[in-house]
Design an enzyme around this catalytic site. Sequence first.
Site, PDB file in Angstrom:
ATOM      1  N   GLY A   2       0.529   5.163  -0.562  1.00  0.00           N
ATOM      2  CA  GLY A   2      -0.888   5.323  -0.255  1.00  0.00           C
ATOM      3  C   GLY A   2      -1.764   5.860  -1.373  1.00  0.00           C
ATOM      4  O   GLY A   2      -2.924   6.196  -1.142  1.00  0.00           O
ATOM      5  N   GLY A   3      -1.232   5.934  -2.601  1.00  0.00           N
ATOM      6  CA  GLY A   3      -2.049   6.429  -3.719  1.00  0.00           C
ATOM      7  C   GLY A   3      -3.336   5.623  -3.855  1.00  0.00           C
ATOM      8  O   GLY A   3      -4.438   6.177  -3.896  1.00  0.00           O
ATOM      9  N   ALA A  16       0.758  -1.260   0.000  1.00  0.00           N
ATOM     10  CA  ALA A  16       0.000   0.000   0.000  1.00  0.00           C
ATOM     11  C   ALA A  16       0.790   1.312   0.000  1.00  0.00           C
ATOM     12  O   ALA A  16       0.239   2.332  -0.391  1.00  0.00           O
ATOM     13  CB  ALA A  16      -0.953   0.011   1.186  1.00  0.00           C
ATOM     14  N   ALA A  17       2.041   1.322   0.470  1.00  0.00           N
ATOM     15  CA  ALA A  17       2.721   2.622   0.623  1.00  0.00           C
ATOM     16  C   ALA A  17       3.206   3.155  -0.717  1.00  0.00           C
ATOM     17  O   ALA A  17       3.565   2.357  -1.595  1.00  0.00           O
ATOM     18  CB  ALA A  17       3.914   2.464   1.566  1.00  0.00           C
ATOM     19  N   GLU A  56       1.614  -2.546   4.448  1.00  0.00           N
ATOM     20  CA  GLU A  56       2.907  -2.227   3.832  1.00  0.00           C
ATOM     21  C   GLU A  56       4.007  -2.935   4.616  1.00  0.00           C
ATOM     22  O   GLU A  56       4.089  -2.773   5.832  1.00  0.00           O
ATOM     23  CB  GLU A  56       3.128  -0.705   3.813  1.00  0.00           C
ATOM     24  CG  GLU A  56       4.517  -0.260   3.416  1.00  0.00           C
ATOM     25  CD  GLU A  56       5.000  -0.804   2.071  1.00  0.00           C
ATOM     26  OE1 GLU A  56       4.249  -0.764   1.086  1.00  0.00           O
ATOM     27  OE2 GLU A  56       6.151  -1.292   2.022  1.00  0.00           O
ATOM     28  N   CYS A  84       3.839  -1.593 -12.487  1.00  0.00           N
ATOM     29  CA  CYS A  84       4.208  -0.482 -13.369  1.00  0.00           C
ATOM     30  C   CYS A  84       5.378  -0.937 -14.224  1.00  0.00           C
ATOM     31  O   CYS A  84       6.402  -0.276 -14.322  1.00  0.00           O
ATOM     32  CB  CYS A  84       4.533   0.776 -12.560  1.00  0.00           C
ATOM     33  SG  CYS A  84       5.784   0.547 -11.319  1.00  0.00           S
ATOM     34  N   ASP A 121      -0.905  -4.140  -5.677  1.00  0.00           N
ATOM     35  CA  ASP A 121      -0.096  -3.261  -6.535  1.00  0.00           C
ATOM     36  C   ASP A 121       1.350  -3.685  -6.271  1.00  0.00           C
ATOM     37  O   ASP A 121       2.038  -3.113  -5.428  1.00  0.00           O
ATOM     38  CB  ASP A 121      -0.350  -1.799  -6.129  1.00  0.00           C
ATOM     39  CG  ASP A 121       0.351  -0.826  -7.055  1.00  0.00           C
ATOM     40  OD1 ASP A 121       0.541  -1.163  -8.236  1.00  0.00           O
ATOM     41  OD2 ASP A 121       0.711   0.260  -6.591  1.00  0.00           O
TER      42      ASP A 121
HETATM   43  N1  SAM Z   1       0.197   0.904  -3.957  1.00  0.00           N
HETATM   44  C1  SAM Z   1       1.160   1.922  -3.654  1.00  0.00           C
HETATM   45  C2  SAM Z   1       0.568   3.276  -4.015  1.00  0.00           C
HETATM   46  O1  SAM Z   1      -0.360   3.323  -4.817  1.00  0.00           O
HETATM   47  O2  SAM Z   1       1.009   4.295  -3.464  1.00  0.00           O
HETATM   48  C3  SAM Z   1       2.493   1.651  -4.325  1.00  0.00           C
HETATM   49  C4  SAM Z   1       3.044   0.294  -3.981  1.00  0.00           C
HETATM   50  S1  SAM Z   1       4.633  -0.073  -4.610  1.00  0.00           S
HETATM   51  C5  SAM Z   1       4.339  -0.339  -6.289  1.00  0.00           C
HETATM   52  C6  SAM Z   1       4.884  -1.701  -4.030  1.00  0.00           C
HETATM   53  C7  SAM Z   1       5.023  -1.833  -2.532  1.00  0.00           C
HETATM   54  O3  SAM Z   1       5.197  -3.230  -2.235  1.00  0.00           O
HETATM   55  C8  SAM Z   1       6.220  -1.120  -1.934  1.00  0.00           C
HETATM   56  O4  SAM Z   1       5.788  -0.182  -0.973  1.00  0.00           O
HETATM   57  C9  SAM Z   1       7.047  -2.233  -1.292  1.00  0.00           C
HETATM   58  O5  SAM Z   1       7.614  -1.850  -0.046  1.00  0.00           O
HETATM   59  C10 SAM Z   1       6.029  -3.329  -1.097  1.00  0.00           C
HETATM   60  N2  SAM Z   1       6.625  -4.694  -1.031  1.00  0.00           N
HETATM   61  C11 SAM Z   1       7.915  -5.047  -1.195  1.00  0.00           C
HETATM   62  N3  SAM Z   1       8.055  -6.376  -1.005  1.00  0.00           N
HETATM   63  C12 SAM Z   1       6.848  -6.863  -0.705  1.00  0.00           C
HETATM   64  C13 SAM Z   1       6.357  -8.169  -0.382  1.00  0.00           C
HETATM   65  N4  SAM Z   1       7.144  -9.231  -0.356  1.00  0.00           N
HETATM   66  N5  SAM Z   1       5.046  -8.289  -0.099  1.00  0.00           N
HETATM   67  C14 SAM Z   1       4.239  -7.212  -0.127  1.00  0.00           C
HETATM   68  N6  SAM Z   1       4.643  -5.977  -0.447  1.00  0.00           N
HETATM   69  C15 SAM Z   1       5.925  -5.800  -0.713  1.00  0.00           C
END
Ligand code: SAM
Length: 426
Positions: free
Chosen positions: A111-112, A108-109, A131, A229, A176
């Site tokens: 947070g968008g 989630a981080a 997150e 992405c 995401d």
């Molecule tokens: N959804 C967020 C937004 O809209 O602001 C962006 C998310 S970013 C693409 C992917 C996130 O997955 C990162 O914050 C990362 O820390 C987290 N991540 C990394 N490894 C992960 C894991 N094994 N399981 C779940 N999340 C993970």
Amino acid sequence: MKLPEKFCERMKNELKNEYESFIKSYDEAPYIALRVNTLKISSEEFKAIVDFCGENVPWCPTGFYYDGKKGNHPSSIAGLFYSQEPSAMIAAELAEVKEGDIVLDLCAAPGGKSTQLAAKLGGKGLLVSNEVNLGRAKILCENIERMGIKNAVVTNMYPEKMEKLFYEFFDKIVVDAPCSGEGMFRKDSVAVDEWSIEHTKSCAIRQLSILDSAYKMLTPGGRLVYSTCTFSKEENEEAVQKFAEKYPDISLREMHRLMPHRINGEGHFSAVFEKSGERQAKKHTPPITAKKEMIEAYRNFERENLNISLDGNFVSFGENLYLLPNEMITLDKIKCIRPGLFLGEVRKGRFVPSHHLATALKKEDFKRSIALSEDKLEAYLKGETIGYNGEKGYGVILYKEKFPVGWYKLSDGQAKNHYPKHLRKV
Ligand code: SAM
């Protein structure tokens, strides 16, 4: 822009005669957009009060292109909008969240997508915003607070640790996923430096494991949106296919690829799945309750300073008091860093309201408020005291006579500034 050779080779093979215009898109500036926070304001009203709202983002009714750089604008501080890459707005739209749903944003981080999902919930139901990275989870909390979201529980867990606790619990899930970030090359040079074929492969393995956990937490009859992405087929179409083949009750409903040379935004992929079966009635284990004295201190504060009485499950951690959404399960075994709405702290029997409480309520919920001109608001945001004669007690400072920005406390003709120190403008 210098792109990895193997990446270019692969894209050339895939895109064929579109490749030239794809590569040219890397010489253009990235697009920036904002999403209006409909928990606080409608798009129409927002467009009427600011002068920087541009064209609508085609796949998001509340998204608008703009020139960026408005993080310090009072409308941003008041949580009226969230700056977001336009293509990233599609996933939460596809989740088809409605008021009252129980929703999980698994990665989630910052947070968008969580803030977008919360706007769709309209303050009803539950959002679990998870997150794994603690530093990023804290930023997520700040964004949830700024946007005035009451019904989000922020957790900091690996997806596989959540599976049993939230088994078949969620109506809607957004994954995401962390990915190789090819679609962000134009914005993020680190993604270019970290890219390799091996990296895309290891991302694909991690993505399938996250999807496995999401599958277990999705209720029969539920909807799952997977997004990345990146352009890599291993992380997109192939991952999606492997996932659908593994689980006979999962069906792939739609897939979308946003390409930077075809749309005004960065590269993005999303897929929508549904799980067959009937939604079961949710089982709720009563959450732990807060100490009686703490609830009393809050209720006293409420009677003196607010026009409403909040409902939910009070939970406390040390001096901190929270209001957990009714739909949430017990917090046992859950690493939770924001159990719902942070109400405030109880210090020596006295309740001190949190910033989150100011952002989450509406003007009419407060007994006292002061509307400030933009100049005076600037001074308030810097931490200055405001001269004011009025009724003693806590009240909120308003932007545009309507939108709460932070607390003040009036005594002896001075409105003491309670805007959080760490948020103050320097
Ligand atoms: N959804 C967020 C937004 O809209 O602001 C962006 C998310 S970013 C693409 C992917 C996130 O997955 C990162 O914050 C990362 O820390 C987290 N991540 C990394 N490894 C992960 C894991 N094994 N399981 C779940 N999340 C993970």
